[in-house]
Scaffold this active site. Sequence first.
Site, mmCIF file in Angstrom:
data_model
loop_
_atom_site.group_PDB
_atom_site.id
_atom_site.type_symbol
_atom_site.label_atom_id
_atom_site.label_comp_id
_atom_site.label_asym_id
_atom_site.label_seq_id
_atom_site.Cartn_x
_atom_site.Cartn_y
_atom_site.Cartn_z
ATOM 1 N N TRP A 101 6.062 -46.867 21.923
ATOM 2 C CA TRP A 101 4.838 -47.629 21.769
ATOM 3 C C TRP A 101 4.319 -47.270 20.416
ATOM 4 C CZ3 TRP A 101 4.911 -52.049 23.528
ATOM 5 C CH2 TRP A 101 5.305 -52.182 24.644
ATOM 6 N N ASP A 170 -4.188 -44.901 22.710
ATOM 7 C CA ASP A 170 -3.566 -45.894 23.590
ATOM 8 C C ASP A 170 -3.269 -45.431 24.855
ATOM 9 O OD1 ASP A 170 -1.993 -47.690 24.828
ATOM 10 O OD2 ASP A 170 -0.505 -48.095 23.371
ATOM 11 N N LYS A 194 -0.830 -52.296 33.743
ATOM 12 C CA LYS A 194 -0.346 -51.046 34.468
ATOM 13 C C LYS A 194 -1.486 -50.512 35.594
ATOM 14 C CE LYS A 194 2.414 -51.637 30.802
ATOM 15 N NZ LYS A 194 2.127 -51.132 29.347
HETATM 16 C C1 LIG Z 1 2.577 -51.827 27.961
HETATM 17 C C2 LIG Z 1 2.344 -51.030 26.995
HETATM 18 C C3 LIG Z 1 1.685 -51.595 25.677
HETATM 19 C C4 LIG Z 1 2.001 -53.065 25.510
HETATM 20 O O1 LIG Z 1 1.116 -53.679 26.093
HETATM 21 P P1 LIG Z 1 0.958 -55.392 25.897
HETATM 22 O O2 LIG Z 1 -0.199 -55.854 26.796
HETATM 23 O O3 LIG Z 1 2.202 -55.905 26.250
HETATM 24 O O4 LIG Z 1 0.785 -55.628 24.307
HETATM 25 C C5 LIG Z 1 1.217 -50.897 24.552
HETATM 26 N N1 LIG Z 1 1.278 -49.485 24.631
HETATM 27 C C6 LIG Z 1 1.586 -48.765 25.816
HETATM 28 C C7 LIG Z 1 1.444 -47.241 26.028
HETATM 29 C C8 LIG Z 1 2.043 -49.358 27.069
HETATM 30 O O5 LIG Z 1 2.354 -48.983 28.111
#
Ligand SMILES: *Cc1c(COP(=O)(O)O)cnc(C)c1O
Length: 358
Positions: A101, A170, A194
């Site tokens: 990511w 993030d 998540k």
């Molecule tokens: C799932 C995830 C993303 C991407 O999320 P989207 O909603 O598909 O854009 C980005 N960063 C992390 C750490 C993730 O687990």
Amino acid sequence: MRAFNFSPGPAALPDSVLEQARDELLDYQGKGLSIMEMSHRSKEFMAVADSAEADLRELLGIGGDYHVLFMHGGASMQFAMVPYNLAGPRDTVDYVHTGSWGTKAIAEAEPLARVNVAATSGATGFDRIPARDAWRLTPGAAYCHIVSNETIGGVQFHEFPETQAPLVADMSSELLSRPIDVSRFGLIYAGAQKNLGPAGFAVVIVHRDLAGHARPGTPRLLDYGIQAENGSMFNTPPTYAIYLASLVLRWVKAAGGVAEMARTNRRKAAKVYALIDASNFYRAPVLRQDRSVMNVPFTLADASLDGEFLAGAEARHLLNLRGHRSVGGMRASLYNAVSEEAVDALIEYMKSFEAEYG
Ligand SMILES: *Cc1c(COP(=O)(O)O)cnc(C)c1O
């Protein structure tokens, strides 16, 4: 029956949340309409959005000096919004690179600012958080970006770094899984699918001082200042996803809040790692001190048994254990809504599989 779902995302939601959503689906609070059929400015939906924000603020102890925004576009949109809003084209922005990511966040920032990769664990296959004293941060950087939990590699910051520049994180795959000190961060963002709800939006927690300074040419929809002025309703927000998140947030509160989530999550992950560490058949690739509590990647001693392992798991209603295509092997995602019962069923299965094939 409901299966045990170890999906990395979109991920398991609490049964009681889905049951309530089902019960309210056709007729929300006696209105004769579904919440998803109502105006986002109706008093019913405004109450849902307000309760989601209030509960998130309470659960994480978010101060009044932070905006809480519900944004379209998932976490990936934030990869671009962060540089659009927090940096100019000639500013340097620091990124600490601990997995897939992070790679995507960096790629999105590169056309928009001068990206300095201050540290990376790429040389060792993203199996760790690079030691803080080896980071090469830029004096005067507009911000420092980390991915607090790398969902694919299963690498997590258990302590957050002190940085001169505003820290941007993030937290997509760990928000609400443990208490955090929000005041340490300039900005936190998380895709919802998540730990927070279904796919369709992201939460952004941004310090007021960092909003309202988007570079010229930033699309208005991507401007934190404009979104904050409009209560995240500059256009129609993803109302049903926000409604489900409001139920999840209430569930977290009723279950004892994020401290209780953290206790349960630590216990769940510790059981799985203990089994892996005690076995010569399973292996966890991440250094112990940086292992994720949310996403547990592991490999089998013989990769040709992967298909057998997954088929046997599915037969026991243990679903979505296949590792990400970029790393292979297995991955068990143990988000808040994955019960201890599910984890125990997984452990029983792993033991019996090892006894048969190990
Ligand atoms: C799932 C995830 C993303 C991407 O999320 P989207 O909603 O598909 O854009 C980005 N960063 C992390 C750490 C993730 O687990």
